[in-house]
Design a protein around this motif. Structure first.
Motif, PDB file in Angstrom:
ATOM      1  N   TYR A  83       0.806  -1.217   0.000  1.00  0.00           N
ATOM      2  CA  TYR A  83       0.000   0.000   0.000  1.00  0.00           C
ATOM      3  C   TYR A  83       0.844   1.273   0.000  1.00  0.00           C
ATOM      4  O   TYR A  83       0.301   2.371   0.124  1.00  0.00           O
ATOM      5  N   HIS A  84       2.173   1.135  -0.128  1.00  0.00           N
ATOM      6  CA  HIS A  84       3.019   2.325  -0.086  1.00  0.00           C
ATOM      7  C   HIS A  84       2.730   3.265  -1.256  1.00  0.00           C
ATOM      8  O   HIS A  84       2.670   4.484  -1.087  1.00  0.00           O
ATOM      9  N   ARG A  85       2.551   2.713  -2.463  1.00  0.00           N
ATOM     10  CA  ARG A  85       2.318   3.564  -3.632  1.00  0.00           C
ATOM     11  C   ARG A  85       0.989   4.317  -3.506  1.00  0.00           C
ATOM     12  O   ARG A  85       0.874   5.476  -3.907  1.00  0.00           O
ATOM     13  N   TYR A  86       0.000   3.647  -2.916  1.00  0.00           N
ATOM     14  CA  TYR A  86      -1.276   4.340  -2.709  1.00  0.00           C
ATOM     15  C   TYR A  86      -1.125   5.463  -1.685  1.00  0.00           C
ATOM     16  O   TYR A  86      -1.749   6.527  -1.803  1.00  0.00           O
ATOM     17  N   MET A  87      -0.267   5.211  -0.689  1.00  0.00           N
ATOM     18  CA  MET A  87      -0.038   6.244   0.315  1.00  0.00           C
ATOM     19  C   MET A  87       0.663   7.453  -0.295  1.00  0.00           C
ATOM     20  O   MET A  87       0.350   8.609   0.035  1.00  0.00           O
ATOM     21  N   VAL A  88       1.616   7.193  -1.204  1.00  0.00           N
ATOM     22  CA  VAL A  88       2.311   8.296  -1.880  1.00  0.00           C
ATOM     23  C   VAL A  88       1.318   9.111  -2.703  1.00  0.00           C
ATOM     24  O   VAL A  88       1.320  10.351  -2.685  1.00  0.00           O
ATOM     25  N   HIS A  89       0.457   8.414  -3.432  1.00  0.00           N
ATOM     26  CA  HIS A  89      -0.562   9.112  -4.229  1.00  0.00           C
ATOM     27  C   HIS A  89      -1.506   9.909  -3.333  1.00  0.00           C
ATOM     28  O   HIS A  89      -1.890  11.051  -3.655  1.00  0.00           O
ATOM     29  N   LEU A  90      -1.859   9.327  -2.188  1.00  0.00           N
ATOM     30  CA  LEU A  90      -2.743  10.030  -1.252  1.00  0.00           C
ATOM     31  C   LEU A  90      -2.081  11.291  -0.709  1.00  0.00           C
ATOM     32  O   LEU A  90      -2.719  12.341  -0.578  1.00  0.00           O
ATOM     33  N   LEU A  91      -0.787  11.206  -0.409  1.00  0.00           N
ATOM     34  CA  LEU A  91      -0.073  12.384   0.086  1.00  0.00           C
ATOM     35  C   LEU A  91       0.000  13.473  -0.987  1.00  0.00           C
ATOM     36  O   LEU A  91      -0.127  14.669  -0.689  1.00  0.00           O
ATOM     37  N   GLU A  92       0.206  13.072  -2.253  1.00  0.00           N
ATOM     38  CA  GLU A  92       0.218  14.059  -3.336  1.00  0.00           C
ATOM     39  C   GLU A  92      -1.133  14.766  -3.445  1.00  0.00           C
ATOM     40  O   GLU A  92      -1.206  15.997  -3.605  1.00  0.00           O
ATOM     41  N   LEU A  93      -2.203  13.985  -3.352  1.00  0.00           N
ATOM     42  CA  LEU A  93      -3.538  14.588  -3.402  1.00  0.00           C
ATOM     43  C   LEU A  93      -3.766  15.533  -2.222  1.00  0.00           C
ATOM     44  O   LEU A  93      -4.363  16.614  -2.372  1.00  0.00           O
ATOM     45  N   ALA A  94      -3.270  15.126  -1.042  1.00  0.00           N
ATOM     46  CA  ALA A  94      -3.444  15.977   0.140  1.00  0.00           C
ATOM     47  C   ALA A  94      -2.684  17.289  -0.015  1.00  0.00           C
ATOM     48  O   ALA A  94      -3.197  18.367   0.314  1.00  0.00           O
ATOM     49  N   THR A 101      -7.905  28.899  -2.530  1.00  0.00           N
ATOM     50  CA  THR A 101      -8.624  29.259  -3.763  1.00  0.00           C
ATOM     51  C   THR A 101     -10.050  28.731  -3.734  1.00  0.00           C
ATOM     52  O   THR A 101     -11.004  29.433  -4.103  1.00  0.00           O
ATOM     53  N   HIS A 102     -10.203  27.485  -3.269  1.00  0.00           N
ATOM     54  CA  HIS A 102     -11.549  26.913  -3.182  1.00  0.00           C
ATOM     55  C   HIS A 102     -12.413  27.680  -2.185  1.00  0.00           C
ATOM     56  O   HIS A 102     -13.601  27.949  -2.443  1.00  0.00           O
ATOM     57  N   LEU A 103     -11.828  28.047  -1.051  1.00  0.00           N
ATOM     58  CA  LEU A 103     -12.589  28.810  -0.058  1.00  0.00           C
ATOM     59  C   LEU A 103     -12.990  30.174  -0.602  1.00  0.00           C
ATOM     60  O   LEU A 103     -14.109  30.651  -0.366  1.00  0.00           O
ATOM     61  N   GLU A 104     -12.077  30.811  -1.338  1.00  0.00           N
ATOM     62  CA  GLU A 104     -12.402  32.111  -1.933  1.00  0.00           C
ATOM     63  C   GLU A 104     -13.521  31.971  -2.956  1.00  0.00           C
ATOM     64  O   GLU A 104     -14.411  32.829  -3.048  1.00  0.00           O
ATOM     65  N   THR A 105     -13.498  30.874  -3.721  1.00  0.00           N
ATOM     66  CA  THR A 105     -14.574  30.630  -4.688  1.00  0.00           C
ATOM     67  C   THR A 105     -15.908  30.447  -3.986  1.00  0.00           C
ATOM     68  O   THR A 105     -16.946  30.973  -4.417  1.00  0.00           O
ATOM     69  N   ILE A 106     -15.899  29.714  -2.872  1.00  0.00           N
ATOM     70  CA  ILE A 106     -17.141  29.499  -2.118  1.00  0.00           C
ATOM     71  C   ILE A 106     -17.645  30.816  -1.537  1.00  0.00           C
ATOM     72  O   ILE A 106     -18.851  31.083  -1.521  1.00  0.00           O
ATOM     73  N   THR A 133      -1.816  18.759  -2.850  1.00  0.00           N
ATOM     74  CA  THR A 133      -2.506  19.560  -3.870  1.00  0.00           C
ATOM     75  C   THR A 133      -3.761  20.209  -3.299  1.00  0.00           C
ATOM     76  O   THR A 133      -4.054  21.383  -3.568  1.00  0.00           O
ATOM     77  N   PHE A 134      -4.484  19.456  -2.490  1.00  0.00           N
ATOM     78  CA  PHE A 134      -5.703  20.000  -1.893  1.00  0.00           C
ATOM     79  C   PHE A 134      -5.387  21.156  -0.949  1.00  0.00           C
ATOM     80  O   PHE A 134      -6.073  22.183  -0.943  1.00  0.00           O
ATOM     81  N   ILE A 135      -4.331  20.995  -0.152  1.00  0.00           N
ATOM     82  CA  ILE A 135      -3.960  22.058   0.786  1.00  0.00           C
ATOM     83  C   ILE A 135      -3.502  23.303   0.026  1.00  0.00           C
ATOM     84  O   ILE A 135      -3.797  24.438   0.423  1.00  0.00           O
TER      85      ILE A 135
END
Length: 235
Positions: A128-139, A148-153, A141-143
Motif C-alpha cells: 500500500y506504499h504507492r497508494y499512500m504516496v498518491h494520497l499524500l500528493e492529493l493531500a 482558492t476553493h474557499l475564496e470561490t465558495i 494539492t488539496f492544501i
C-alpha cells in the motif's frame, strides 16, 4: 302526530279551506292577502340567521382552539414527547458512560499525554506504499488549492453581481476594440498620405528650380562699376 297545515294544498278540502274559499269567492279576502300571510315574518328569519351565525362562530372558535393546541403540541414535542425524551436519555447515558471510562483510565491517560510522541508510526504494508504516496500528493494539492476553493465558495453569493460587472467590462472592451480598429485605420491612411506627400516633394522642388532657372536674367556690368574695379586694382 303533527297537525295538518291549513295553507298546504290537501287532496280533500277541510273546514278551513272551505271557509277561505268561501271568503275568496265572496270577495272578502283576496288571494294576494292569502299569499302575503303565508310568508314568514322577517324578524323570525333574522333570528334564525343570527342563530346560524352564532353556531358558525362557536365552531370556528372550537377549530381555532384545536389548531392552537396542535401548534403547542408541535412546539413542545421535543420536550414532552416520549420518543424524544428517550433519545435524549440515551445520549446522556452514553456521555455518562464515556466520562466514567475516562475517569477510570485517568492515570493511564495522564501518563500517555506526558510521554513524548516518537516511534509510534502506524505500520503500513509495502503493497500500500504507492497508494499512500498518491494520497499524500492529493493531500498536498488539496492544501495548496484550499484557499482558492474557499475564496470561490465565498464569492458564490456575489456571483450575479460579478457576472453583471463582467458583462459591462466586456461591452466596454468591445467599444474600445472598435475605436482602436478605427484609429489604426486612420493611422494607416495618414501614413499613406504622408508617403504620397513625401514622394511629391522632390518633384515639386525640381519643378520650382526649373522655373527659377528660366526666369533668371543676366545683368550687364555698368561702366561705373568697371572703373571702380580698375582703380581698386591699381591702388
Amino acid at each position: 302526530m303533527a297537525a295538518a297545515n291549513p295553507w298546504d294544498p290537501a287532496p280533500e278540502p277541510n273546514a278551513a279551506g272551505l271557509l277561505l274559499g268561501h271568503f275568496v269567492a265572496s270577495g272578502m279576502v283576496t288571494e294576494e292577502i292569502l299569499s302575503i300571510s303565508k310568508k314568514t315574518d322577517p324578524c323570525f328569519v333574522n333570528f334564525s340567521r343570527l342563530q346560524q351565525i352564532t353556531n358558525i362562530q362557536a365552531e370556528i372558535s372550537q377549530k381555532n382552539l384545536e389548531i392552537e393546541l396542535l401548534k403547542l403540541e408541535k412546539d413542545t414535542a421535543d420536550i414532552v414527547h416520549p420518543l424524544y425524551l428517550a433519545q435524549k436519555c440515551h445520549t446522556l447515558q452514553s456521555m455518562n458512560n464515556h466520562l466514567e471510562a475516562v475517569l477510570k483510565e485517568k492515570r493511564s491517560l495522564r501518563q500517555r499525554l506526558l510521554k513524548p510522541m516518537c516511534q509510534e508510526n502506524l505500520p503500513l504494508e509495502a503493497v500500500y506504499h504507492r497508494y499512500m504516496v498518491h494520497l499524500l500528493e492529493l493531500a498536498v494539492t488539496f492544501i495548496e488549492k484550499l484557499e482558492t476553493h474557499l475564496e470561490t465558495i465565498r464569492n458564490i453569493p456575489h456571483l450575479d453581481a460579478n457576472l453583471k460587472k463582467m458583462s459591462k467590462a466586456l461591452a466596454k472592451m468591445d467599444i474600445l476594440v472598435t475605436e482602436t480598429e478605427e484609429l489604426a485605420e486612420n493611422i494607416l491612411k495618414w501614413r499613406e498620405q504622408q508617403k504620397e506627400v513625401s514622394s511629391c516633394i522632390p518633384k515639386i522642388l525640381a519643378e520650382e528650380n526649373h522655373l527659377h532657372g528660366k526666369h533668371d536674367i543676366v545683368m550687364p556690368s555698368s561702366p561705373l562699376f568697371s572703373k571702380l574695379h580698375i582703380q581698386t586694382n591699381v591702388r
